[in-house]
Design a protein around this motif. Structure first.
Motif, PDB file in Angstrom:
ATOM      1  N   SER A 110      22.648   5.741 -16.277  1.00  0.00           N
ATOM      2  CA  SER A 110      22.387   4.744 -15.231  1.00  0.00           C
ATOM      3  C   SER A 110      22.188   5.396 -13.860  1.00  0.00           C
ATOM      4  O   SER A 110      21.631   4.779 -12.964  1.00  0.00           O
ATOM      5  CB  SER A 110      23.518   3.713 -15.173  1.00  0.00           C
ATOM      6  OG  SER A 110      24.688   4.267 -14.613  1.00  0.00           O
ATOM      7  N   GLN A 111      22.630   6.635 -13.707  1.00  0.00           N
ATOM      8  CA  GLN A 111      22.519   7.322 -12.415  1.00  0.00           C
ATOM      9  C   GLN A 111      21.412   8.361 -12.365  1.00  0.00           C
ATOM     10  O   GLN A 111      20.700   8.476 -11.368  1.00  0.00           O
ATOM     11  CB  GLN A 111      23.844   8.024 -12.078  1.00  0.00           C
ATOM     12  CG  GLN A 111      25.005   7.098 -11.866  1.00  0.00           C
ATOM     13  CD  GLN A 111      26.327   7.843 -11.698  1.00  0.00           C
ATOM     14  OE1 GLN A 111      26.388   9.056 -11.627  1.00  0.00           O
ATOM     15  NE2 GLN A 111      27.404   7.087 -11.651  1.00  0.00           N
ATOM     16  N   VAL A 112      21.249   9.149 -13.429  1.00  0.00           N
ATOM     17  CA  VAL A 112      20.414  10.348 -13.360  1.00  0.00           C
ATOM     18  C   VAL A 112      18.926  10.031 -13.168  1.00  0.00           C
ATOM     19  O   VAL A 112      18.223  10.761 -12.474  1.00  0.00           O
ATOM     20  CB  VAL A 112      20.660  11.272 -14.571  1.00  0.00           C
ATOM     21  CG1 VAL A 112      20.051  10.718 -15.843  1.00  0.00           C
ATOM     22  CG2 VAL A 112      20.164  12.675 -14.286  1.00  0.00           C
ATOM     23  N   PHE A 113      18.448   8.945 -13.748  1.00  0.00           N
ATOM     24  CA  PHE A 113      17.029   8.616 -13.569  1.00  0.00           C
ATOM     25  C   PHE A 113      16.745   8.160 -12.140  1.00  0.00           C
ATOM     26  O   PHE A 113      15.625   8.271 -11.672  1.00  0.00           O
ATOM     27  CB  PHE A 113      16.572   7.577 -14.598  1.00  0.00           C
ATOM     28  CG  PHE A 113      16.384   8.165 -15.981  1.00  0.00           C
ATOM     29  CD1 PHE A 113      15.200   8.818 -16.318  1.00  0.00           C
ATOM     30  CD2 PHE A 113      17.380   8.089 -16.927  1.00  0.00           C
ATOM     31  CE1 PHE A 113      15.022   9.382 -17.583  1.00  0.00           C
ATOM     32  CE2 PHE A 113      17.218   8.643 -18.198  1.00  0.00           C
ATOM     33  CZ  PHE A 113      16.035   9.290 -18.525  1.00  0.00           C
ATOM     34  N   LYS A 114      17.764   7.680 -11.428  1.00  0.00           N
ATOM     35  CA  LYS A 114      17.622   7.348 -10.005  1.00  0.00           C
ATOM     36  C   LYS A 114      17.703   8.622  -9.153  1.00  0.00           C
ATOM     37  O   LYS A 114      16.951   8.795  -8.204  1.00  0.00           O
ATOM     38  CB  LYS A 114      18.724   6.375  -9.563  1.00  0.00           C
ATOM     39  CG  LYS A 114      18.628   5.019 -10.203  1.00  0.00           C
ATOM     40  CD  LYS A 114      19.844   4.172  -9.845  1.00  0.00           C
ATOM     41  CE  LYS A 114      19.908   2.932 -10.703  1.00  0.00           C
ATOM     42  NZ  LYS A 114      21.194   2.275 -10.636  1.00  0.00           N
ATOM     43  N   ASP A 115      18.636   9.511  -9.517  1.00  0.00           N
ATOM     44  CA  ASP A 115      18.864  10.732  -8.746  1.00  0.00           C
ATOM     45  C   ASP A 115      17.732  11.747  -8.891  1.00  0.00           C
ATOM     46  O   ASP A 115      17.494  12.548  -7.978  1.00  0.00           O
ATOM     47  CB  ASP A 115      20.173  11.410  -9.172  1.00  0.00           C
ATOM     48  CG  ASP A 115      21.408  10.585  -8.834  1.00  0.00           C
ATOM     49  OD1 ASP A 115      21.296   9.612  -8.065  1.00  0.00           O
ATOM     50  OD2 ASP A 115      22.493  10.925  -9.350  1.00  0.00           O
ATOM     51  N   LEU A 116      17.067  11.747 -10.043  1.00  0.00           N
ATOM     52  CA  LEU A 116      15.983  12.701 -10.318  1.00  0.00           C
ATOM     53  C   LEU A 116      14.695  11.902 -10.551  1.00  0.00           C
ATOM     54  O   LEU A 116      14.355  11.574 -11.694  1.00  0.00           O
ATOM     55  CB  LEU A 116      16.327  13.559 -11.542  1.00  0.00           C
ATOM     56  CG  LEU A 116      17.640  14.348 -11.473  1.00  0.00           C
ATOM     57  CD1 LEU A 116      17.951  15.006 -12.812  1.00  0.00           C
ATOM     58  CD2 LEU A 116      17.600  15.376 -10.356  1.00  0.00           C
ATOM     59  N   PRO A 117      13.969  11.575  -9.484  1.00  0.00           N
ATOM     60  CA  PRO A 117      12.832  10.650  -9.599  1.00  0.00           C
ATOM     61  C   PRO A 117      11.693  11.132 -10.498  1.00  0.00           C
ATOM     62  O   PRO A 117      10.937  10.309 -11.004  1.00  0.00           O
ATOM     63  CB  PRO A 117      12.361  10.473  -8.152  1.00  0.00           C
ATOM     64  CG  PRO A 117      12.985  11.580  -7.383  1.00  0.00           C
ATOM     65  CD  PRO A 117      14.199  12.017  -8.118  1.00  0.00           C
ATOM     66  N   ASN A 118      11.550  12.429 -10.733  1.00  0.00           N
ATOM     67  CA  ASN A 118      10.489  12.931 -11.615  1.00  0.00           C
ATOM     68  C   ASN A 118      10.889  12.906 -13.084  1.00  0.00           C
ATOM     69  O   ASN A 118      10.062  13.190 -13.957  1.00  0.00           O
ATOM     70  CB  ASN A 118      10.107  14.371 -11.235  1.00  0.00           C
ATOM     71  CG  ASN A 118       9.432  14.425  -9.884  1.00  0.00           C
ATOM     72  OD1 ASN A 118       8.615  13.581  -9.556  1.00  0.00           O
ATOM     73  ND2 ASN A 118       9.791  15.427  -9.098  1.00  0.00           N
TER      74      ASN A 118
END
Length: 177
Positions: A110-118
């Motif tokens: 739930s966090q990593v796809f927001k934190d790493l936009p690519n």
């Protein structure tokens, strides 16, 4: 006694985690399927937390009531590989089989796809014998893609690995309280 999963959180590592870190990172059972060697001294652990964990682009401590009981790491690719990242995790043996690692992986998703936009693809490689870790990934919504035969050396042994992935387009799992 079952742990109330609402007490589980992810946060960056701190130097003050060293004693808790040693409880799980100093356990051969925890490090068995990790590339890390088992930690044998507090000084070695402090150096690792300071030089590896704290500056890492996405390594979090899995915590119960803010006490470190394990870790989850995302290793983002770069350049043409910036669309993918590798994930690894480990948790203290006393917490195995209680849903804690699954909750941590779901929370990380739930966090990593927001934190790493690519990031488009998050993948995890699991030794074939590590059934519990395969189950964690399955419960978190990863798709097992296949077995990589004789893929890598782990602690001197040539291992077969399963690769599983979660795509940014997948439905994100519900993170239970």
């Amino acid at each position: 006694m079952a742990i109330d999963l609402s007490r589980i959180s992810l946060r960056p590592f701190k130097l003050t985690d060293v004693d808790d870190f040693m409880l799980w990172a100093g356990d051969d059972q925890v490090t068995r399927f990790l590339r890390w060697k088992t930690f044998t001294s507090k000084e070695e652990a402090l150096t690792f937390i300071n030089d590896v964990c704290i500056p890492h682009p996405w390594r979090r401590s899995i915590c119960i009531d803010d006490r470190s009981i394990g870790f989850i790491s995302i290793f983002p690719g770069s350049g043409d590989d910036r669309c993918r990242a590798d994930m690894g995790y480990g948790i203290a043996t006393k917490y195995w089989g209680q849903g804690i690692t699954t909750k941590a992986v779901k929370t990380a998703l739930s966090q990593v796809f927001k934190d790493l936009p690519n990031l488009v693809r998050l993948q995890s490689f699991v030794v074939v014998e590590n059934i519990a870790s395969q189950r964690v990934l399955e419960k978190a919504g990863f798709l097992k893609e296949g077995m990589l035969r004789k893929y890598t050396y782990l602690k001197g042994n040539l291992e077969d690995l399963f690769v599983s992935s979660f795509l940014a387009t997948n439905s994100f799992p519900v993170v239970d309280p």
